[in-house]
Design a protein around this motif. Structure first.
Motif, PDB file in Angstrom:
ATOM      1  N   GLY A 144       0.829  -1.203   0.000  1.00 57.81           N
ATOM      2  CA  GLY A 144       0.000   0.000   0.000  1.00 57.81           C
ATOM      3  C   GLY A 144       0.856   1.243   0.000  1.00 57.81           C
ATOM      4  O   GLY A 144       2.018   1.231   0.402  1.00 57.81           O
ATOM      5  N   GLY A 145       0.274   2.328  -0.465  1.00 56.86           N
ATOM      6  CA  GLY A 145       1.023   3.583  -0.546  1.00 56.86           C
ATOM      7  C   GLY A 145       0.425   4.642   0.349  1.00 56.86           C
ATOM      8  O   GLY A 145      -0.001   4.361   1.470  1.00 56.86           O
ATOM      9  N   GLY A 146       0.366   5.856  -0.147  1.00 57.89           N
ATOM     10  CA  GLY A 146      -0.202   6.949   0.631  1.00 57.89           C
ATOM     11  C   GLY A 146       0.676   7.360   1.795  1.00 57.89           C
ATOM     12  O   GLY A 146       1.795   6.896   1.965  1.00 57.89           O
ATOM     13  N   ASP A 147       0.116   8.248   2.618  1.00 56.25           N
ATOM     14  CA  ASP A 147       0.870   8.769   3.751  1.00 56.25           C
ATOM     15  C   ASP A 147       1.222   7.681   4.750  1.00 56.25           C
ATOM     16  O   ASP A 147       2.312   7.693   5.341  1.00 56.25           O
ATOM     17  N   THR A 148       0.309   6.739   4.969  1.00 56.07           N
ATOM     18  CA  THR A 148       0.568   5.682   5.942  1.00 56.07           C
ATOM     19  C   THR A 148       1.735   4.812   5.499  1.00 56.07           C
ATOM     20  O   THR A 148       2.594   4.438   6.307  1.00 56.07           O
ATOM     21  N   GLY A 149       1.778   4.471   4.215  1.00 61.53           N
ATOM     22  CA  GLY A 149       2.904   3.702   3.697  1.00 61.53           C
ATOM     23  C   GLY A 149       4.206   4.439   3.867  1.00 61.53           C
ATOM     24  O   GLY A 149       5.231   3.854   4.268  1.00 61.53           O
ATOM     25  N   THR A 150       4.205   5.741   3.587  1.00 61.06           N
ATOM     26  CA  THR A 150       5.406   6.569   3.766  1.00 61.06           C
ATOM     27  C   THR A 150       5.852   6.575   5.223  1.00 61.06           C
ATOM     28  O   THR A 150       7.046   6.464   5.526  1.00 61.06           O
ATOM     29  N   ASP A 151       4.892   6.701   6.139  1.00 60.86           N
ATOM     30  CA  ASP A 151       5.217   6.705   7.568  1.00 60.86           C
ATOM     31  C   ASP A 151       5.842   5.381   7.990  1.00 60.86           C
ATOM     32  O   ASP A 151       6.740   5.348   8.844  1.00 60.86           O
ATOM     33  N   CYS A 152       5.383   4.282   7.403  1.00 60.22           N
ATOM     34  CA  CYS A 152       5.958   2.965   7.716  1.00 60.22           C
ATOM     35  C   CYS A 152       7.385   2.852   7.205  1.00 60.22           C
ATOM     36  O   CYS A 152       8.252   2.250   7.857  1.00 60.22           O
ATOM     37  N   VAL A 153       7.648   3.411   6.026  1.00 57.61           N
ATOM     38  CA  VAL A 153       9.015   3.423   5.482  1.00 57.61           C
ATOM     39  C   VAL A 153       9.943   4.151   6.445  1.00 57.61           C
ATOM     40  O   VAL A 153      11.003   3.642   6.840  1.00 57.61           O
ATOM     41  N   ALA A 154       9.542   5.370   6.844  1.00 53.90           N
ATOM     42  CA  ALA A 154      10.392   6.194   7.702  1.00 53.90           C
ATOM     43  C   ALA A 154      10.596   5.570   9.076  1.00 53.90           C
ATOM     44  O   ALA A 154      11.700   5.623   9.643  1.00 53.90           O
ATOM     45  N   THR A 155       9.551   4.972   9.626  1.00 61.47           N
ATOM     46  CA  THR A 155       9.653   4.335  10.942  1.00 61.47           C
ATOM     47  C   THR A 155      10.561   3.115  10.873  1.00 61.47           C
ATOM     48  O   THR A 155      11.406   2.897  11.757  1.00 61.47           O
ATOM     49  N   SER A 156      10.420   2.302   9.822  1.00 60.75           N
ATOM     50  CA  SER A 156      11.259   1.114   9.660  1.00 60.75           C
ATOM     51  C   SER A 156      12.733   1.492   9.539  1.00 60.75           C
ATOM     52  O   SER A 156      13.612   0.826  10.105  1.00 60.75           O
ATOM     53  N   ILE A 157      13.005   2.564   8.809  1.00 56.61           N
ATOM     54  CA  ILE A 157      14.385   3.034   8.654  1.00 56.61           C
ATOM     55  C   ILE A 157      14.971   3.445   9.999  1.00 56.61           C
ATOM     56  O   ILE A 157      16.125   3.123  10.320  1.00 56.61           O
ATOM     57  N   ARG A 158      14.176   4.137  10.813  1.00 55.77           N
ATOM     58  CA  ARG A 158      14.674   4.558  12.119  1.00 55.77           C
ATOM     59  C   ARG A 158      14.897   3.376  13.059  1.00 55.77           C
ATOM     60  O   ARG A 158      15.723   3.453  13.968  1.00 55.77           O
TER      61      ARG A 158
END
Length: 493
Positions: free
Chosen positions: A298-312
């Motif tokens: 999935g994409g959207g803002d939630t997907g982006t937030d998951c990317v950033a959280t996983s990276i951290r």
């Protein structure tokens, strides 16, 4: 108009953010304040067009065009340019109760409808809003609101943006307002659904303290319909507004969905923020992506937030799989004309960080998940996908069609489902026998907000389905107006 030729003289300067290399090391906010001269010239770029589409707030082709709050954008842009900051703050808050939230997490449909954006880059409305409200807090202009009491009692269920907006306005006209929240902290998805780096939780807490000082009462750790019957609220209060959101996440109906390591994005984000606030992530009470191969469906803002959280967290790799095609780099004028919301490729903060760390965008388009495969311990190890194209079926609807020979296996230790929400949870709706619309939301007309149950109103995502924070705030405001009319016969909201 501040400067008649400003839009010809000054180019758009995007708001400053911390560098990806720096910000992935912590959970602090991305935004940085702008220099005073840049703020001034960005305000001067507003051309005071004859029809300010930026404040329209209408739906065009199913998407927001202009600000749903009808913010008086050209007015406060001019005041910023002239250095009249307190007047700019007063103008901003004529229509917007929480600019500190929208300036951080609203996707800015105002900028999408900016007249200047028709031929050049739009005005930086979002960052100017941010500068105004942060200066107002720094200067002490944002104060608790007190009003003569009416003796009427209103219950608000849910403390997300619509619930807080409804409480804010009802309290401002003198009603006694109690907000019920099932979590241990108020704020709804603004508290637990949006990561700290996008919206620092101290910003939410700052507003909540102001509302408490204004007289709004918050009852936490209380789920209406479970800890307390919804009917009891209806009996105790003069009016009830349901602002519980559209919190039922959309699942993925494929083999392997029950495996360990497959979870909803909202659960991943909520647990992370709660652990961050409770212990700085030291209690381990969150779903960690450390050293894992993460697949986000999935994409959207939630997907982006998951990317950033996983990276951290320190993930080994992270990929986003989206079934829709990649958006164009520029809007397609023939199918997506101005002032519609521009559908075009945007590299958001999470993708910026992934590119910085891994050298490529984590998004993969036109990908359909076929199944999820686990190991002997019932833990996810692979995601099997196939590429698709979109074609018209016999009835003329666009549907995905698999591309033969395009099957692929992705290594995965954590699979996050970020495919949106289906609607509100059933508990309160079933207990009160509330009517629903065709999408399972609580049925109530826009600008009326009253349900089929006497003195019960609803607003926000619970009524309209998953939407923007700015729509939720506007619905909360307008629902407060209707409740005020219901209780007093008229309203000044």
């Amino acid at each position: 108009m501040g400067k008649a030729t400003g839009f010809l003289e000054y180019e758009r300067v995007n708001p400053k953010k911390r560098s990806p290399e720096d910000r992935i090391k912590d959970w602090a906010e991305l935004k940085l304040p702008q220099e005073p001269e840049i703020i001034k010239t960005q305000g001067a770029r507003c051309m005071n067009c004859g029809v300010p589409f930026c404040q329209g707030g209408v739906l065009l082709n199913g998407m927001a065009s202009g600000c749903p709050l009808h913010n008086l954008i050209p007015e406060w842009n001019e005041l910023v340019y002239k250095g009249q900051w307190q007047e700019a703050y007063k103008r901003l808050t004529r229509t917007s109760p929480f600019p500190e939230f929208t300036s951080r997490v609203c996707p800015a449909p105002c900028e999408g409808a900016c007249t200047e954006g028709y031929i050049m880059e739009p005005v930086t409305v979002n960052s100017l809003e941010y500068e105004i409200i942060e200066k107002a807090f720094a200067e002490g202009w944002v104060l608790p609101q007190k009003a003569k009491k009416t003796g009427k009692k209103v219950a608000v269920v849910g403390s997300g943006p619509s619930g807080l907006a409804a409480a804010y306005y009802l309290n401002a006209v003198g009603h006694d307002v109690t907000v019920y929240e099932r979590n241990d902290r108020a704020g709804g998805l603004m508290m637990y659904g949006i990561p700290n780096m996008k919206l620092d939780k101290q910003v939410v807490a700052r507003r909540l303290e102001l509302m408490k000082a204004s007289g709004v009462r918050f009852v936490l750790n209380t789920e209406i319909g479970k800890d307390m019957p919804a009917r009891e609220l209806v009996d105790q209060y003069d009016a009830v507004i349901l602002c519980g959101g559209a919190t039922k996440p959309r699942g993925l109906e494929v083999e392997g969905k029950e495996l360990k390591g497959v979870c909803f994005a909202v659960d991943f984000l909520k647990a992370n923020t709660k652990s961050l606030l409770d212990s700085g992530l030291k209690d381990g009470s969150f779903i960690s992506a450390k050293d894992k191969n993460v697949i986000i469906i999935g994409g959207g803002d939630t997907g982006t937030d998951c990317v950033a959280t996983s990276i951290r967290h320190g993930c080994r790799s992270v990929y986003q799989l989206e079934i829709m095609p990649e958006p164009p780099e520029k809007r397609k004028e023939e199918s997506n004309p101005w002032p519609e919301w521009p559908v075009k490729l945007k590299v958001d903060y999470g993708q910026e960080e992934a590119i910085s760390l891994y050298g490529k965008d984590p998004r993969n388009y036109l990908i359909s998940t076929k199944k999820i495969v686990g190991n002997e311990n019932g833990e996810v190890k692979e995601v099997h996908t196939v590429e698709v194209t979109w074609v018209k079926n016999a009835s003329g609807r666009m549907v995905p069609q698999e591309v033969p020979g395009s099957e692929k296996v992705w290594q995965a230790d954590l699979v996050l489902l970020a495919m949106g929400f289906l609607g509100p949870e059933d508990t309160i709706l079933d207990e009160l026998k509330l009517e629903r619309d065709s999408r399972s939301n609580v049925k109530a007309e826009y600008e009326v907000f009253e349900t089929n149950v006497e003195k019960v109103f609803t607003a926000g995502d619970m009524r309209r389905g998953q939407s923007l924070i700015v729509w939720a705030i506007q619905e909360g405001k307008l629902a407060a107006r209707e409740v005020d009319k219901y209780l007093m016969g008229k309203s000044v909201i």
